[in-house]
Design an enzyme around this catalytic site. Structure first.
Site, PDB file in Angstrom:
ATOM      1  N   GLY A  76       0.816  -1.214   0.000  1.00 21.98           N
ATOM      2  CA  GLY A  76       0.000   0.000   0.000  1.00 21.98           C
ATOM      3  C   GLY A  76       0.847   1.260   0.000  1.00 21.98           C
ATOM      4  N   THR A  77       1.920   1.254   0.752  1.00 23.39           N
ATOM      5  CA  THR A  77       2.768   2.449   0.825  1.00 23.39           C
ATOM      6  C   THR A  77       3.345   2.780  -0.543  1.00 23.39           C
ATOM      7  OG1 THR A  77       3.318   1.980   3.128  1.00 23.39           O
ATOM      8  CG2 THR A  77       4.858   3.385   1.921  1.00 23.39           C
ATOM      9  N   GLN A 183      -8.319   0.100   3.247  1.00 26.43           N
ATOM     10  CA  GLN A 183      -9.153  -0.398   4.347  1.00 26.43           C
ATOM     11  C   GLN A 183     -10.534  -0.839   3.874  1.00 26.43           C
ATOM     12  OE1 GLN A 183      -8.329  -0.853   7.597  1.00 26.43           O
ATOM     13  NE2 GLN A 183      -6.248  -0.113   7.324  1.00 26.43           N
ATOM     14  N   HIS A 205      -2.314  -7.322   2.484  1.00 28.92           N
ATOM     15  CA  HIS A 205      -2.400  -7.888   3.842  1.00 28.92           C
ATOM     16  C   HIS A 205      -3.578  -7.363   4.647  1.00 28.92           C
ATOM     17  CE1 HIS A 205      -0.383  -4.589   6.364  1.00 28.92           C
ATOM     18  NE2 HIS A 205      -0.177  -4.159   5.136  1.00 28.92           N
ATOM     19  N   THR A 241      12.059  -7.207  -9.853  1.00 27.15           N
ATOM     20  CA  THR A 241      11.578  -8.569 -10.115  1.00 27.15           C
ATOM     21  C   THR A 241      10.266  -8.799  -9.377  1.00 27.15           C
ATOM     22  OG1 THR A 241      13.842  -9.323 -10.368  1.00 27.15           O
ATOM     23  CG2 THR A 241      12.195 -11.019  -9.889  1.00 27.15           C
ATOM     24  N   CYS A 329       0.166   1.502  11.621  1.00 28.03           N
ATOM     25  CA  CYS A 329       0.881   1.289  10.365  1.00 28.03           C
ATOM     26  C   CYS A 329       2.247   1.923  10.397  1.00 28.03           C
ATOM     27  CB  CYS A 329       0.078   1.845   9.200  1.00 28.03           C
ATOM     28  SG  CYS A 329      -1.509   1.045   9.053  1.00 28.03           S
TER      29      CYS A 329
HETATM   30  C1  LIG Z   1      -5.083   3.313   4.547  1.00 26.39           C
HETATM   31  C2  LIG Z   1      -3.730   2.698   4.437  1.00 26.39           C
HETATM   32  N1  LIG Z   1      -2.931   3.040   3.419  1.00 26.39           N
HETATM   33  C3  LIG Z   1      -1.717   2.522   3.267  1.00 26.39           C
HETATM   34  C4  LIG Z   1      -1.212   1.601   4.161  1.00 26.39           C
HETATM   35  C5  LIG Z   1       0.147   1.045   3.936  1.00 26.39           C
HETATM   36  O1  LIG Z   1       0.069  -0.217   3.363  1.00 26.39           O
HETATM   37  P1  LIG Z   1       1.315  -1.238   3.488  1.00 26.39           P
HETATM   38  O2  LIG Z   1       1.365  -1.660   4.899  1.00 26.39           O
HETATM   39  O3  LIG Z   1       0.944  -2.377   2.556  1.00 26.39           O
HETATM   40  O4  LIG Z   1       2.508  -0.508   3.010  1.00 26.39           O
HETATM   41  C6  LIG Z   1      -2.005   1.221   5.267  1.00 26.39           C
HETATM   42  C7  LIG Z   1      -1.551   0.300   6.337  1.00 26.39           C
HETATM   43  O5  LIG Z   1      -0.533  -0.206   6.480  1.00 26.39           O
HETATM   44  C8  LIG Z   1      -3.299   1.772   5.403  1.00 26.39           C
HETATM   45  O6  LIG Z   1      -4.090   1.440   6.410  1.00 26.39           O
END
Ligand SMILES: Cc1ncc(COP(=O)(O)O)c(C=O)c1O
Length: 382
Positions: A76-77, A183, A205, A241, A329
Protein backbone atom coordinates in the site's frame (compact mmCIF):
# COMPACT_ATOMS: atom_id res chain seq x y z
CA UNK A 1 8.29 -20.37 17.07
CA UNK A 2 6.20 -20.44 20.25
CA UNK A 3 2.53 -19.62 19.65
CA UNK A 4 1.53 -16.09 20.64
CA UNK A 5 -0.87 -16.03 23.56
CA UNK A 6 -3.53 -13.85 21.92
CA UNK A 7 -7.02 -15.22 22.09
CA UNK A 8 -8.97 -12.33 20.60
CA UNK A 9 -7.51 -10.48 17.64
CA UNK A 10 -9.16 -7.07 17.19
CA UNK A 11 -6.54 -5.36 15.05
CA UNK A 12 -7.53 -6.33 11.52
CA UNK A 13 -7.06 -2.75 10.31
CA UNK A 14 -3.34 -3.16 11.04
CA UNK A 15 -3.10 -6.52 9.31
CA UNK A 16 -5.11 -9.70 8.84
CA UNK A 17 -4.24 -13.39 9.07
CA UNK A 18 -3.44 -15.04 5.73
CA UNK A 19 -6.45 -16.74 4.14
CA UNK A 20 -5.88 -20.47 3.58
CA UNK A 21 -6.81 -20.10 -0.11
CA UNK A 22 -4.05 -17.52 -0.51
CA UNK A 23 -1.47 -19.66 1.29
CA UNK A 24 -2.32 -22.71 -0.85
CA UNK A 25 -2.19 -20.71 -4.06
CA UNK A 26 1.20 -19.23 -3.14
CA UNK A 27 2.89 -22.49 -2.15
CA UNK A 28 3.95 -23.68 -5.66
CA UNK A 29 5.55 -20.28 -6.38
CA UNK A 30 7.66 -20.51 -3.23
CA UNK A 31 8.97 -23.88 -4.34
CA UNK A 32 9.11 -25.52 -7.78
CA UNK A 33 7.60 -22.63 -9.75
CA UNK A 34 10.24 -20.14 -8.62
CA UNK A 35 10.92 -18.53 -12.00
CA UNK A 36 11.54 -14.88 -12.77
CA UNK A 37 8.66 -13.91 -15.06
CA UNK A 38 10.90 -11.64 -17.13
CA UNK A 39 12.90 -14.50 -18.70
CA UNK A 40 12.17 -16.51 -21.86
CA UNK A 41 12.65 -20.15 -20.80
CA UNK A 42 9.99 -22.54 -19.52
CA UNK A 43 10.61 -21.81 -15.81
CA UNK A 44 10.09 -18.12 -16.48
CA UNK A 45 7.10 -18.71 -18.71
CA UNK A 46 5.34 -20.60 -15.93
CA UNK A 47 5.82 -17.63 -13.56
CA UNK A 48 4.85 -15.15 -16.30
CA UNK A 49 1.61 -17.08 -16.96
CA UNK A 50 0.71 -16.91 -13.24
CA UNK A 51 1.54 -13.21 -13.14
CA UNK A 52 -0.60 -12.33 -16.15
CA UNK A 53 -3.42 -14.59 -14.97
CA UNK A 54 -3.30 -12.73 -11.64
CA UNK A 55 -3.40 -9.40 -13.44
CA UNK A 56 -6.49 -10.44 -15.42
CA UNK A 57 -8.26 -11.67 -12.29
CA UNK A 58 -7.43 -8.50 -10.31
CA UNK A 59 -8.56 -6.30 -13.22
CA UNK A 60 -11.84 -8.22 -13.50
CA UNK A 61 -12.55 -7.85 -9.77
CA UNK A 62 -11.89 -4.11 -9.91
CA UNK A 63 -13.88 -3.63 -13.11
CA UNK A 64 -10.75 -2.25 -14.80
CA UNK A 65 -10.97 -1.57 -18.52
CA UNK A 66 -7.82 -3.60 -19.27
CA UNK A 67 -5.56 -6.01 -17.33
CA UNK A 68 -2.60 -3.69 -17.96
CA UNK A 69 -4.38 -1.03 -15.91
CA UNK A 70 -3.22 -3.06 -12.88
CA UNK A 71 0.34 -2.35 -11.69
CA UNK A 72 1.68 -4.74 -9.05
CA UNK A 73 3.71 -3.08 -6.29
CA UNK A 74 5.38 -3.84 -2.99
CA UNK A 75 2.34 -2.83 -0.91
CA UNK A 76 0.00 0.00 0.00
CA UNK A 77 2.77 2.45 0.82
CA UNK A 78 4.42 2.00 -2.54
CA UNK A 79 1.11 2.22 -4.40
CA UNK A 80 0.31 5.48 -2.60
CA UNK A 81 3.75 6.88 -3.42
CA UNK A 82 3.32 5.98 -7.10
CA UNK A 83 -0.30 7.16 -7.24
CA UNK A 84 0.52 10.58 -5.81
CA UNK A 85 4.09 11.28 -6.92
CA UNK A 86 3.76 9.56 -10.31
CA UNK A 87 1.34 12.07 -11.90
CA UNK A 88 2.92 15.06 -10.18
CA UNK A 89 6.47 14.25 -11.26
CA UNK A 90 5.34 13.37 -14.79
CA UNK A 91 3.47 16.63 -15.40
CA UNK A 92 5.13 19.00 -12.93
CA UNK A 93 1.71 19.68 -11.41
CA UNK A 94 0.74 19.74 -7.76
CA UNK A 95 -1.33 17.72 -5.32
CA UNK A 96 -4.54 18.31 -3.41
CA UNK A 97 -5.06 15.92 -0.52
CA UNK A 98 -6.73 15.74 2.90
CA UNK A 99 -5.47 16.08 6.46
CA UNK A 100 -6.60 12.55 7.42
CA UNK A 101 -4.71 10.58 4.76
CA UNK A 102 -2.34 7.76 5.63
CA UNK A 103 1.27 8.89 6.02
CA UNK A 104 2.10 7.15 2.74
CA UNK A 105 0.10 9.90 1.00
CA UNK A 106 0.85 12.81 3.34
CA UNK A 107 4.60 12.21 3.40
CA UNK A 108 4.67 11.81 -0.38
CA UNK A 109 2.82 15.13 -0.71
CA UNK A 110 5.32 16.73 1.70
CA UNK A 111 8.19 15.34 -0.39
CA UNK A 112 6.63 16.83 -3.54
CA UNK A 113 6.31 20.14 -1.67
CA UNK A 114 10.05 20.04 -0.95
CA UNK A 115 10.59 19.61 -4.69
CA UNK A 116 8.63 22.83 -5.28
CA UNK A 117 5.28 21.34 -6.36
CA UNK A 118 2.14 22.99 -5.05
CA UNK A 119 0.55 21.00 -2.23
CA UNK A 120 -2.81 21.80 -0.63
CA UNK A 121 -4.10 19.80 2.33
CA UNK A 122 -7.83 20.28 2.92
CA UNK A 123 -9.31 19.84 6.38
CA UNK A 124 -12.16 17.62 7.56
CA UNK A 125 -15.28 18.16 9.66
CA UNK A 126 -15.68 16.89 13.23
CA UNK A 127 -16.56 13.43 11.88
CA UNK A 128 -13.42 13.32 9.74
CA UNK A 129 -15.26 13.79 6.46
CA UNK A 130 -13.84 15.78 3.52
CA UNK A 131 -16.16 18.29 1.81
CA UNK A 132 -16.18 17.80 -2.00
CA UNK A 133 -16.71 21.56 -2.48
CA UNK A 134 -13.57 22.30 -0.47
CA UNK A 135 -11.57 19.91 -2.64
CA UNK A 136 -12.99 21.56 -5.77
CA UNK A 137 -11.99 25.02 -4.59
CA UNK A 138 -8.46 23.79 -3.80
CA UNK A 139 -8.01 22.37 -7.31
CA UNK A 140 -6.15 24.84 -9.53
CA UNK A 141 -4.87 24.93 -13.10
CA UNK A 142 -1.63 23.24 -12.04
CA UNK A 143 -3.21 20.41 -9.96
CA UNK A 144 -2.03 17.08 -11.33
CA UNK A 145 -3.72 14.77 -8.83
CA UNK A 146 -6.28 14.81 -6.04
CA UNK A 147 -5.74 12.10 -3.42
CA UNK A 148 -8.46 11.36 -0.87
CA UNK A 149 -8.79 7.97 0.80
CA UNK A 150 -11.88 5.77 0.46
CA UNK A 151 -11.98 5.12 4.22
CA UNK A 152 -9.69 5.97 7.09
CA UNK A 153 -7.45 3.38 8.70
CA UNK A 154 -7.84 4.75 12.24
CA UNK A 155 -11.48 5.77 12.52
CA UNK A 156 -12.92 3.77 9.63
CA UNK A 157 -14.64 6.95 8.39
CA UNK A 158 -15.67 6.70 4.75
CA UNK A 159 -15.24 9.59 2.34
CA UNK A 160 -17.74 10.61 -0.36
CA UNK A 161 -15.14 9.67 -2.92
CA UNK A 162 -17.40 9.61 -5.99
CA UNK A 163 -18.68 13.12 -5.14
CA UNK A 164 -15.11 14.31 -4.48
CA UNK A 165 -14.02 12.96 -7.88
CA UNK A 166 -16.94 14.61 -9.66
CA UNK A 167 -16.40 17.98 -7.93
CA UNK A 168 -12.64 17.95 -8.63
CA UNK A 169 -13.18 17.08 -12.29
CA UNK A 170 -15.74 19.84 -12.66
CA UNK A 171 -13.19 22.29 -11.24
CA UNK A 172 -10.49 21.01 -13.56
CA UNK A 173 -11.44 18.58 -16.31
CA UNK A 174 -8.67 16.02 -16.69
CA UNK A 175 -7.40 16.23 -13.12
CA UNK A 176 -6.44 12.76 -11.92
CA UNK A 177 -8.11 11.23 -8.88
CA UNK A 178 -6.24 8.86 -6.60
CA UNK A 179 -7.89 7.02 -3.73
CA UNK A 180 -6.37 4.75 -1.11
CA UNK A 181 -8.95 1.95 -0.79
CA UNK A 182 -6.71 -0.17 1.43
CA UNK A 183 -9.15 -0.40 4.35
CA UNK A 184 -12.39 -0.47 2.36
CA UNK A 185 -11.81 -3.38 0.00
CA UNK A 186 -12.47 -6.17 2.48
CA UNK A 187 -15.97 -5.02 3.37
CA UNK A 188 -17.14 -2.77 0.52
CA UNK A 189 -17.59 -3.57 -3.12
CA UNK A 190 -14.68 -1.66 -4.63
CA UNK A 191 -14.69 -0.99 -8.36
CA UNK A 192 -13.12 1.71 -10.46
CA UNK A 193 -16.60 2.75 -11.62
CA UNK A 194 -18.09 3.05 -8.13
CA UNK A 195 -15.13 5.05 -6.84
CA UNK A 196 -14.92 7.31 -9.88
CA UNK A 197 -11.14 7.32 -9.44
CA UNK A 198 -8.33 6.92 -11.98
CA UNK A 199 -5.76 5.62 -9.52
CA UNK A 200 -6.66 3.17 -6.75
CA UNK A 201 -4.37 1.70 -4.09
CA UNK A 202 -4.90 -1.74 -2.55
CA UNK A 203 -2.71 -3.58 0.00
CA UNK A 204 -2.88 -7.36 0.09
CA UNK A 205 -2.40 -7.89 3.84
CA UNK A 206 -5.55 -5.96 4.77
CA UNK A 207 -7.88 -8.50 3.20
CA UNK A 208 -6.19 -11.82 3.94
CA UNK A 209 -3.27 -11.80 1.50
CA UNK A 210 0.45 -11.77 2.28
CA UNK A 211 2.35 -8.65 3.35
CA UNK A 212 4.70 -6.73 1.08
CA UNK A 213 2.52 -6.78 -2.02
CA UNK A 214 -0.14 -4.44 -3.34
CA UNK A 215 -1.44 -2.92 -6.52
CA UNK A 216 -2.16 0.41 -8.08
CA UNK A 217 -4.91 0.68 -10.64
CA UNK A 218 -3.76 3.16 -13.26
CA UNK A 219 -5.13 3.41 -16.79
CA UNK A 220 -2.50 2.82 -19.47
CA UNK A 221 -3.03 6.30 -20.99
CA UNK A 222 -1.98 7.99 -17.73
CA UNK A 223 1.61 9.10 -17.79
CA UNK A 224 3.36 8.34 -14.50
CA UNK A 225 6.92 8.99 -13.48
CA UNK A 226 7.92 5.78 -11.69
CA UNK A 227 9.12 5.94 -8.12
CA UNK A 228 11.28 2.82 -8.57
CA UNK A 229 13.62 3.06 -11.54
CA UNK A 230 15.33 0.01 -12.94
CA UNK A 231 14.64 -2.86 -15.29
CA UNK A 232 11.34 -1.50 -16.59
CA UNK A 233 8.94 -4.22 -15.41
CA UNK A 234 5.21 -3.39 -15.37
CA UNK A 235 5.66 -1.57 -18.71
CA UNK A 236 8.12 0.79 -17.11
CA UNK A 237 5.80 1.84 -14.30
CA UNK A 238 7.35 -0.27 -11.52
CA UNK A 239 10.77 -1.81 -11.83
CA UNK A 240 11.88 -4.81 -9.81
CA UNK A 241 11.58 -8.57 -10.11
CA UNK A 242 7.97 -9.54 -9.50
CA UNK A 243 6.96 -11.12 -6.20
CA UNK A 244 5.06 -13.84 -8.05
CA UNK A 245 4.03 -15.84 -4.96
CA UNK A 246 2.88 -12.63 -3.26
CA UNK A 247 0.92 -11.49 -6.31
CA UNK A 248 -0.78 -14.88 -6.69
CA UNK A 249 -1.58 -14.85 -2.95
CA UNK A 250 -2.95 -11.31 -3.11
CA UNK A 251 -5.19 -11.97 -6.11
CA UNK A 252 -6.48 -15.19 -4.54
CA UNK A 253 -7.22 -13.27 -1.33
CA UNK A 254 -9.01 -10.55 -3.34
CA UNK A 255 -11.27 -13.18 -4.88
CA UNK A 256 -11.84 -14.87 -1.53
CA UNK A 257 -12.65 -11.52 0.13
CA UNK A 258 -15.09 -10.58 -2.63
CA UNK A 259 -16.79 -13.99 -2.37
CA UNK A 260 -16.86 -13.77 1.44
CA UNK A 261 -18.18 -10.18 1.64
CA UNK A 262 -21.82 -10.94 2.39
CA UNK A 263 -20.91 -13.37 5.18
CA UNK A 264 -18.26 -10.94 6.42
CA UNK A 265 -20.72 -8.06 6.53
CA UNK A 266 -23.29 -10.07 8.45
CA UNK A 267 -20.89 -11.47 11.07
CA UNK A 268 -18.80 -8.36 11.52
CA UNK A 269 -21.77 -6.05 11.83
CA UNK A 270 -23.17 -8.23 14.64
CA UNK A 271 -19.76 -8.31 16.35
CA UNK A 272 -19.15 -4.56 16.04
CA UNK A 273 -22.67 -3.50 17.05
CA UNK A 274 -22.80 -5.93 20.00
CA UNK A 275 -19.41 -4.64 21.13
CA UNK A 276 -20.57 -1.02 21.09
CA UNK A 277 -23.93 -1.75 22.74
CA UNK A 278 -22.36 -3.78 25.56
CA UNK A 279 -19.59 -1.27 26.12
CA UNK A 280 -22.06 1.66 26.23
CA UNK A 281 -24.24 -0.20 28.72
CA UNK A 282 -21.38 -1.01 31.09
CA UNK A 283 -19.45 2.25 30.67
CA UNK A 284 -21.97 4.95 29.72
CA UNK A 285 -19.23 7.58 29.71
CA UNK A 286 -17.66 5.99 26.60
CA UNK A 287 -17.43 8.34 23.61
CA UNK A 288 -17.46 6.84 20.12
CA UNK A 289 -15.40 9.08 17.85
CA UNK A 290 -17.97 9.13 15.03
CA UNK A 291 -21.49 7.81 14.45
CA UNK A 292 -21.62 4.27 13.03
CA UNK A 293 -23.16 5.47 9.75
CA UNK A 294 -19.91 7.28 8.90
CA UNK A 295 -17.75 4.20 9.34
CA UNK A 296 -16.75 0.97 7.67
CA UNK A 297 -18.60 -1.82 9.45
CA UNK A 298 -15.42 -3.39 10.85
CA UNK A 299 -14.22 -0.34 12.79
CA UNK A 300 -15.00 0.79 16.29
CA UNK A 301 -13.14 3.84 17.61
CA UNK A 302 -13.74 5.25 21.08
CA UNK A 303 -12.36 6.69 24.26
CA UNK A 304 -13.30 6.33 27.91
CA UNK A 305 -12.62 9.69 29.57
CA UNK A 306 -9.95 9.35 32.24
CA UNK A 307 -8.61 6.07 30.83
CA UNK A 308 -5.29 6.31 28.98
CA UNK A 309 -5.18 4.39 25.68
CA UNK A 310 -1.76 2.85 26.12
CA UNK A 311 -2.52 1.63 29.66
CA UNK A 312 -5.79 0.11 28.45
CA UNK A 313 -4.07 -1.60 25.51
CA UNK A 314 -1.38 -3.09 27.75
CA UNK A 315 -4.06 -4.47 30.09
CA UNK A 316 -6.01 -5.87 27.15
CA UNK A 317 -2.83 -7.49 25.86
CA UNK A 318 -2.43 -9.09 29.28
CA UNK A 319 -5.86 -10.67 28.79
CA UNK A 320 -4.84 -11.93 25.34
CA UNK A 321 -6.77 -9.25 23.46
CA UNK A 322 -5.06 -7.36 20.61
CA UNK A 323 -6.36 -3.86 19.85
CA UNK A 324 -4.68 -0.59 18.83
CA UNK A 325 -4.37 3.11 19.45
CA UNK A 326 -3.96 5.56 16.60
CA UNK A 327 -2.41 4.06 13.54
CA UNK A 328 -0.46 0.84 13.88
CA UNK A 329 0.88 1.29 10.36
CA UNK A 330 3.92 3.23 11.45
CA UNK A 331 6.95 2.27 13.30
CA UNK A 332 5.70 1.79 16.86
CA UNK A 333 6.26 5.22 18.37
CA UNK A 334 3.30 6.38 20.44
CA UNK A 335 2.40 9.55 18.54
CA UNK A 336 -0.79 11.51 18.86
CA UNK A 337 -2.89 10.79 15.81
CA UNK A 338 -2.86 13.47 13.09
CA UNK A 339 -6.27 12.15 12.03
CA UNK A 340 -7.89 12.82 15.41
CA UNK A 341 -6.21 16.22 15.75
CA UNK A 342 -7.52 17.15 12.26
CA UNK A 343 -11.02 16.24 13.48
CA UNK A 344 -10.65 18.74 16.31
CA UNK A 345 -9.95 16.38 19.22
CA UNK A 346 -7.50 17.78 21.77
CA UNK A 347 -4.26 15.98 22.64
CA UNK A 348 -5.82 14.33 25.69
CA UNK A 349 -8.86 13.00 23.85
CA UNK A 350 -6.72 11.86 20.94
CA UNK A 351 -4.31 10.17 23.36
CA UNK A 352 -7.12 8.18 25.00
CA UNK A 353 -8.62 6.85 21.78
CA UNK A 354 -8.69 3.15 20.96
CA UNK A 355 -9.36 1.30 17.73
CA UNK A 356 -11.02 -2.10 17.73
CA UNK A 357 -11.14 -3.55 14.22
CA UNK A 358 -12.86 -6.80 13.27
CA UNK A 359 -12.00 -8.86 10.21
CA UNK A 360 -12.41 -12.02 8.20
CA UNK A 361 -11.62 -14.35 11.13
CA UNK A 362 -14.00 -12.51 13.49
CA UNK A 363 -17.16 -14.28 14.53
CA UNK A 364 -20.41 -12.68 15.75
CA UNK A 365 -19.65 -13.66 19.37
CA UNK A 366 -16.36 -11.72 19.30
CA UNK A 367 -18.28 -8.51 20.00
CA UNK A 368 -19.50 -9.81 23.34
CA UNK A 369 -16.05 -11.12 24.27
CA UNK A 370 -14.35 -7.87 23.22
CA UNK A 371 -16.77 -5.78 25.29
CA UNK A 372 -16.28 -8.01 28.35
CA UNK A 373 -12.49 -7.59 28.10
CA UNK A 374 -12.62 -3.81 27.59
CA UNK A 375 -15.11 -3.39 30.44
CA UNK A 376 -12.96 -5.50 32.78
CA UNK A 377 -9.93 -3.30 32.02
CA UNK A 378 -11.86 -0.03 32.23
CA UNK A 379 -13.31 -0.99 35.61
CA UNK A 380 -9.82 -1.77 36.91
CA UNK A 381 -8.45 1.53 35.61
CA UNK A 382 -11.26 3.93 36.52
C1 LIG B 1 -5.08 3.31 4.55
C2 LIG B 1 -3.73 2.70 4.44
N1 LIG B 1 -2.93 3.04 3.42
C3 LIG B 1 -1.72 2.52 3.27
C4 LIG B 1 -1.21 1.60 4.16
C5 LIG B 1 0.15 1.04 3.94
O1 LIG B 1 0.07 -0.22 3.36
P1 LIG B 1 1.32 -1.24 3.49
O2 LIG B 1 1.36 -1.66 4.90
O3 LIG B 1 0.94 -2.38 2.56
O4 LIG B 1 2.51 -0.51 3.01
C6 LIG B 1 -2.01 1.22 5.27
C7 LIG B 1 -1.55 0.30 6.34
O5 LIG B 1 -0.53 -0.21 6.48
C8 LIG B 1 -3.30 1.77 5.40
O6 LIG B 1 -4.09 1.44 6.41
Amino acid sequence: MAPVNTTLYLDHAATTPLRPEARDAMAPFLEAAFGNPSGIHAVSREAKAALEDGRERAAALLGAAHPLDVVFTGGGTESDNLGVAGPSLASGGGVVTSAVEHEAVLETAAFLGRLGKSVTVVGVDANGVVDPAEVASAVGPDTAVVSVMTANNETGVRQPIAAISAAAREARPGVLIHTDAVQAFVSEETTIGSLGADLVTLASHKFGGPKGVGLLHVRRDIHLEPVLHGGGQEIGRRSGTHNVAGIVGMVTAMEAAAKDRDRFRTDVLVARDTFEARLSAAAPEVIFTTPVEQRLIQHSHFRVPGVDAETLLIRLDGLGVAAAAGSACHSGAAEVSHVLLAMGLDQKAAGSSIRVSFGWTSRPGDGEAAAAAVVECVEALR
